[in-house]
Design an enzyme around this catalytic site. Structure first.
Site, PDB file in Angstrom:
ATOM      1  N   TYR B 137      12.866  76.038  37.525  1.00  0.00           N
ATOM      2  CA  TYR B 137      13.500  74.858  37.139  1.00  0.00           C
ATOM      3  C   TYR B 137      15.022  75.070  37.174  1.00  0.00           C
ATOM      4  O   TYR B 137      15.639  75.576  36.581  1.00  0.00           O
ATOM      5  CB  TYR B 137      13.004  74.679  35.642  1.00  0.00           C
ATOM      6  CG  TYR B 137      13.793  73.372  35.270  1.00  0.00           C
ATOM      7  CD1 TYR B 137      14.479  72.192  35.759  1.00  0.00           C
ATOM      8  CD2 TYR B 137      13.520  73.243  33.652  1.00  0.00           C
ATOM      9  CE1 TYR B 137      14.900  71.243  35.426  1.00  0.00           C
ATOM     10  CE2 TYR B 137      13.884  71.864  33.222  1.00  0.00           C
ATOM     11  CZ  TYR B 137      14.675  70.830  33.949  1.00  0.00           C
ATOM     12  OH  TYR B 137      15.265  69.771  33.197  1.00  0.00           O
ATOM     13  N   LYS B 167      11.535  72.875  40.636  1.00  0.00           N
ATOM     14  CA  LYS B 167      12.015  71.779  40.343  1.00  0.00           C
ATOM     15  C   LYS B 167      13.603  71.606  40.354  1.00  0.00           C
ATOM     16  O   LYS B 167      14.262  72.495  39.674  1.00  0.00           O
ATOM     17  CB  LYS B 167      11.568  71.603  38.809  1.00  0.00           C
ATOM     18  CG  LYS B 167      12.176  70.144  38.112  1.00  0.00           C
ATOM     19  CD  LYS B 167      12.017  69.949  36.716  1.00  0.00           C
ATOM     20  CE  LYS B 167      12.462  68.739  36.297  1.00  0.00           C
ATOM     21  NZ  LYS B 167      12.260  68.363  34.445  1.00  0.00           N
TER      22      LYS B 167
END
Lengths: 305, 305, 305, 305
Positions: B137, B167
């Site tokens: 992330y 992400k």
């Protein structure tokens, strides 16, 4: 509240080779610190990799240090974390086991942008240990909380009853002095940069501090304060310059958390590795660092067992 | 590995008035998301205040989402924390309870300065859930890890077998595209900024993403992708502009974690407050925000139950 | 005011080996740009090392470009500097010699911290060339002026009559789009990042931009716009990906100002060195860059004379 | 080279109401500074808005200060700019008119990222005035040049023959001391923060500095040094604390360049406004500042004519 005089040490956390916490060396560690003039420990802070430990490990470490602490040796427990609920629980635990005090830095996430946010964070933690002095640990390089500390004192004053002062690990000796002057020294301003202790003594009339290089260079750092109090500025400077020589070396090897911890092995107290994501020193780096330390005659002046 | 198509939602964590986690609404929450076109959830992330939760709360939330997830609805568990040991344990737990995948952002402390440090951190966590895809992330505004993502892909490739993708919550659509092009799309690049979904579709041929405003504006955000795929650029733009209108509003009230969570109450799912140090909205702020949302006809287009 | 359609080039400034400005190549330079589809030039900006030139050199360069500009080829003069008095004088000069427009970035010193400061700076310059459109050059990475651009538009609207728009060299396509939407497109939003032209077309319906890599890769960059307008998204993407390939290469050699300028030599227009403190490329670096460019077949697609 | 002892003042530049430079007050200004214990001036620096002046104005100001300087009063000319060619020319001019020395800060644009770039910049300027000492003005908050100063000393040593030392305007008294220790004090380290003079005296054995608040508070600042040298630490601290009181006030009104300049009017030497983009104080702000200064009895201790 009473103010701290002298130097408190921020100890490293010992690990086994497999990465688990090793509580074994703490007794020997505490005795050594006391013998070299330190007045206590500030555990589970940045030097102690507190944020890299589980809640459970943090509590067990606090218990181990309490068990090991010699008479009159202060144990201050850093309880800061990103989760204020967890921090409050650690504060309750610290009070329950009889710690001398607690402290917390601002959380690195979410980044604190306003004094109001910081005060609320402090308040919710400090209430967990209402009988212990609470120290705010100001180290904005680690968490981005570049907030004005005089405003923090104004904000906690009258609101957080057990707020005791600030461990000030930042370069502005101007702000440090302004905090010290707040209401004629109402709060305890613990200087937190070993490379400039003399500066805090001259400018601010500091009486105490918390050190990270005190783990291995405590005798000389304590000596700065003693020389200054004796009016011997030349000796104070010589010792301060030596302290900077030592810090110059650790800066070549990723600083105190990594290199300082490895120095402990070199002076006789192997504390193991650092947790990921810290990059541990290689053997070659350790050898090179040892040579640099020998070149400044560190091993003749370092802490003794 | 299979790639995610469509939008995954990053849900908020419900709290009781007393600050404890409220697991009650999660069933209703999951159904609503599914109904509005979302393909799954990325839980315990930044929108979910994952870093502000205890280990125990994080595991219970993961279990609650697993219990509530409709058929085919993906549950991805964010397991990142400052303590890699804790994160690995959370990864093991996620795999044990049958989660679809896991993810972790870089720790905000200590600040990650090198790809090598980040890879080691990822590796020690990912090994805890070897059968689940791991998503990094990337949200450097929250943790200071401004590292080159193509270099991360090169570093994990061949080393972290279950590394699935990123992400990507950062403004560089240039870098996003470069990552997507890496080995002809070997890794799954999940766009992570709801204000620029159209950009990722046009530039990068994105197929999926993870949203934060999808909690309340998911229908319109899903609609951007549908319109684009149907070749209807005008509709895609209109919906993207509307999504920006909504984001403009939440930016007036401290962003998605604070204001977005409050919008949930306004559309019929009261999730309670945020944990300290987030500053919760006052009633006056809530009223003002509601008026702003009405002015853009938000309540006619928002998610429905 | 009319809006710019197509791409404007930000040219490099030619220097002799002794470091003095070489006005000689400008005629050939202008013809080449026109031939490759560029609509004009934005001179003395960052690519042109405008801040590294004396006032006198900046005026002589403006005159040289005016003399060389083909029919219908726009000459926009960047007049920004740390000294607003000097900038105003350069604006007066630009108008006097018949330039098409002027522009200025925020001064890097003192760092602009508020919209009000920026508007006053713009106002005092723009008044020097009241008949020319003024473009604010938003490039905060170079001057630290991370200010909200919608607020700038609101502040200049009704106050700076010849304010025409923004050369937007920043990653937030969200903000870019919000500026474009301001009063239904009242101001001209010139996209200023060659690596994401397609993004500005898809999201924002952009019609024009100012490029830095257009100096040598203008045909392909113009081709992105043409392909998009023809509805050929695949060709647009291929050309955008190629543009990123080129930019990847210059990023290996200190970016456009240094490496891009050296590419001009490789395609047949030697513009000499950069001024100190830029570090000029060594011959080895030039050779290596050439090989990287050959590997992506750059010399088959680059600008032609 | 000889080292500077005592304090050098960084004067403000006088402006007429219409924004043009007013050379008139400089004679009176120089006499006042000398009378209050200052040893010279560092002109056209940040306090003097040097970057906001044209080349021509900078030269005329240097000539005016040379004409006004009393016997033995040092005139050091700041010649730094974004254009190294212009800076070199200003250096030549300074030597020609008989200035005592020159100095330059790193350019704010392009941002200097490496010591090698900085040394080249310094070298090309310093060669313009080979018989004058060159001082590097380290003020990274203004130009982003956060570079290690010991490495700068190592790099210029043996390469820039007239490099004399550093005006050190940064908070790291650790680095300041390390620079001072370089080759047993080979280079002149001028402390450049009036709020911490005592710190530089205690830690570093400083002998000289360059002040900005010396313009109006010079007597007290000179008094810190005198008290320290006389071994009277209590008086030194009292005066340092007073200096901080004064600095606290100007920090309420946008700092020394804006508020400090306005104080000059209040003590009897009206120097006019600041150039855009500085925001000048309103009359209300001036009145409020005057009251704050009265509250600390500033006008009893300030500089006298």
């Amino acid at each position: 509240m009473d103010k701290i005089t002298g130097l408190i040490d921020a100890p490293f956390t010992p690990f086994y080779e497999n990465g688990e916490v090793n509580y074994g060396p703490i007794g020997k560690y505490a005795s050594m610190l006391k013998k070299n003039g330190l007045k206590g420990v500030f555990i589970n802070g940045s030097s102690g990799e507190g944020y890299m430990l589980t809640e459970d490990e943090r509590m067990k470490l606090a218990e181990a240090w309490m068990a090991a602490a010699p008479e009159g040796f202060k144990v201050i427990v850093h309880v800061g974390s990103c989760c204020v609920k967890s921090s409050k629980m650690l504060a309750e635990h610290a009070e329950k086991i009889g710690a001398w005090g607690i402290g917390a830095m601002a959380p690195p996430f979410p980044k604190i942008g306003r004094i109001e946010e910081l005060v609320k964070y402090i308040e919710e933690i400090a209430v967990g240990a209402p009988r212990l002095p609470f120290y705010y640990y100001h180290i904005p390089a680690f968490n981005g909380a570049y907030l004005p500390m005089v405003e923090l004192l104004e904000a906690v004053d009258g609101r957080v009853p057990n707020f005791a002062g600030i461990k000030y690990t930042y370069e502005s000796i101007y702000e440090y002095n302004q905090c010290r002057l707040y209401k004629n020294g109402k709060y305890d301003m613990l200087h937190g940069q070993d490379e400039t202790i003399l500066s805090s003594l001259a400018m601010g009339g500091a009486r105490g501090g918390i050190g990270g290089t005190t783990n291995y260079n405590g005798r000389e750092l304590v000596g700065i304060i003693e020389a200054w109090q004796a009016g011997d500025i030349e000796t104070a400077r010589e010792k301060q310059n030596f302290a900077q020589d030592v810090i110059n070396v650790i800066c070549h090897y990723r600083g105190n958390i990594v290199a300082g911890k490895r120095i402990m092995k070199l002076i006789g107290l192997d504390l193991g590795k650092n947790r990921t994501p810290f990059r541990n020193m290689t053997q070659d780096e350790e050898d090179a660092m040892k040579r640099e330390l020998e070149a400044i005659h560190f091993f003749e002046r370092c802490n003794k067992f």
